[in-house]
Write an enzyme that holds these catalytic residues in place. Structure first.
Site, short mmCIF file in Angstrom:
data_model
loop_
_atom_site.label_atom_id
_atom_site.label_comp_id
_atom_site.label_asym_id
_atom_site.label_seq_id
_atom_site.Cartn_x
_atom_site.Cartn_y
_atom_site.Cartn_z
CG ASP A 101 -0.68 -1.91 2.53
OD1 ASP A 101 -0.43 -3.10 2.33
OD2 ASP A 101 -0.86 -1.46 3.69
CG ASP A 157 1.82 9.53 7.75
OD1 ASP A 157 1.47 8.92 6.72
OD2 ASP A 157 1.07 9.75 8.71
P1 IMP Z 1 -4.05 0.70 0.33
O1 IMP Z 1 -4.05 -0.36 1.39
O2 IMP Z 1 -3.36 0.22 -0.91
O3 IMP Z 1 -5.43 1.21 0.08
O4 IMP Z 1 -3.18 1.90 0.88
C1 IMP Z 1 -3.79 2.90 1.62
C2 IMP Z 1 -2.86 4.00 2.04
O5 IMP Z 1 -2.24 3.58 3.24
C3 IMP Z 1 -1.70 4.40 1.14
O6 IMP Z 1 -2.04 5.30 0.12
C4 IMP Z 1 -0.80 5.07 2.16
O7 IMP Z 1 -1.21 6.41 2.35
C5 IMP Z 1 -1.05 4.26 3.39
N1 IMP Z 1 0.04 3.28 3.60
C6 IMP Z 1 0.03 1.95 3.34
N2 IMP Z 1 1.18 1.37 3.71
C7 IMP Z 1 1.95 2.38 4.21
C8 IMP Z 1 3.29 2.43 4.76
O8 IMP Z 1 4.02 1.44 4.88
N3 IMP Z 1 3.70 3.65 5.20
C9 IMP Z 1 2.94 4.78 5.11
N4 IMP Z 1 1.70 4.77 4.60
C10 IMP Z 1 1.21 3.59 4.15
#
Ligand code: IMP
Ligand code: MG
Length: 178
Positions: A101, A157
């Site tokens: 994300d 989730d």
């Molecule tokens: P980051 O923002 O790239 O650090 O993502 C952090 C974590 O947020 C990811 O590894 C997922 O576990 C969770 N995440 C981000 N977007 C989603 C989504 O749309 N659905 C479910 N989990 C999400």
């Protein structure tokens, strides 16, 4: 929570996972053992399917992180909850993530695993929210690019719900807040 709307079907996921496995098998063909590091909990189904389709020697490790979040918005701070158990020094490591994300989690994980002095670290994510990137991080193998929406299923989730759906579905903001 109402039923998620299908964004990526079970068939599309299975086809893409097979393609990714074929590409990874080809890229690592002459490199010896590869260590797949699954990021708990979200990657468990993707890792299970991907790893079984590889035709190169591989071992499995898990790592768990928690990102400090406000609701569904990541704050960018990542904390290690469980490290890999095996010795990954001098091994080829492939991080297997459910979704990228903002990119903070993956960037943290790359740095963390590099401190174990592996031969290489590459990254694989089933889904990437390309428009949501806040940090520059290379994803070597990507299943699908999606927009800025919250997805569930196939390991993903929302508040621990809907992880075991066979497809990836979108939940609406109303579902998120209720
Ligand atoms: P980051 O923002 O790239 O650090 O993502 C952090 C974590 O947020 C990811 O590894 C997922 O576990 C969770 N995440 C981000 N977007 C989603 C989504 O749309 N659905 C479910 N989990 C999400
Ligand atoms: Mg994750």
């Amino acid at each position: 929570m109402t039923k998620p709307v299908v964004l990526i079907s079970e068939e599309e996921i299975q086809t893409r996972v097979a393609e990714l496995a074929a590409q990874i098998s080809e890229d690592y063909a002459d490199k010896g053992d590869i260590v797949l590091v699954g990021v708990l909990k979200g990657s468990f189904i993707f890792l299970a399917d991907l790893s079984r389709r590889l035709d190169i020697p591989r071992t499995i490790e898990f790592i768990a992180v928690s990102s400090y979040a406000n609701g569904s918005k990541s704050t960018g701070a990542v904390r290690l909850v469980m490290d890999v158990r095996g010795n990954i020094a001098k091994k080829h490591v492939l991080i297997v993530e459910d979704i990228v994300d903002t990119g903070h989690t993956l960037k943290y994980l790359i740095g963390m695993l590099e401190s174990h002095l592996p031969a290489s670290v590459r990254t694989c994510a089933l889904v990437r929210k390309a428009e949501s990137a806040e940090v520059d991080v290379d994803v070597d193998y990507i299943g699908f690019d999606i927009g800025d929406e919250w997805v569930v299923g196939y390991g993903l989730d929302y508040a621990e719900q809907n992880r075991t759906l066979p497809y990836i579905g979108v939940i609406t903001p109303d579902d998120r807040d209720s």
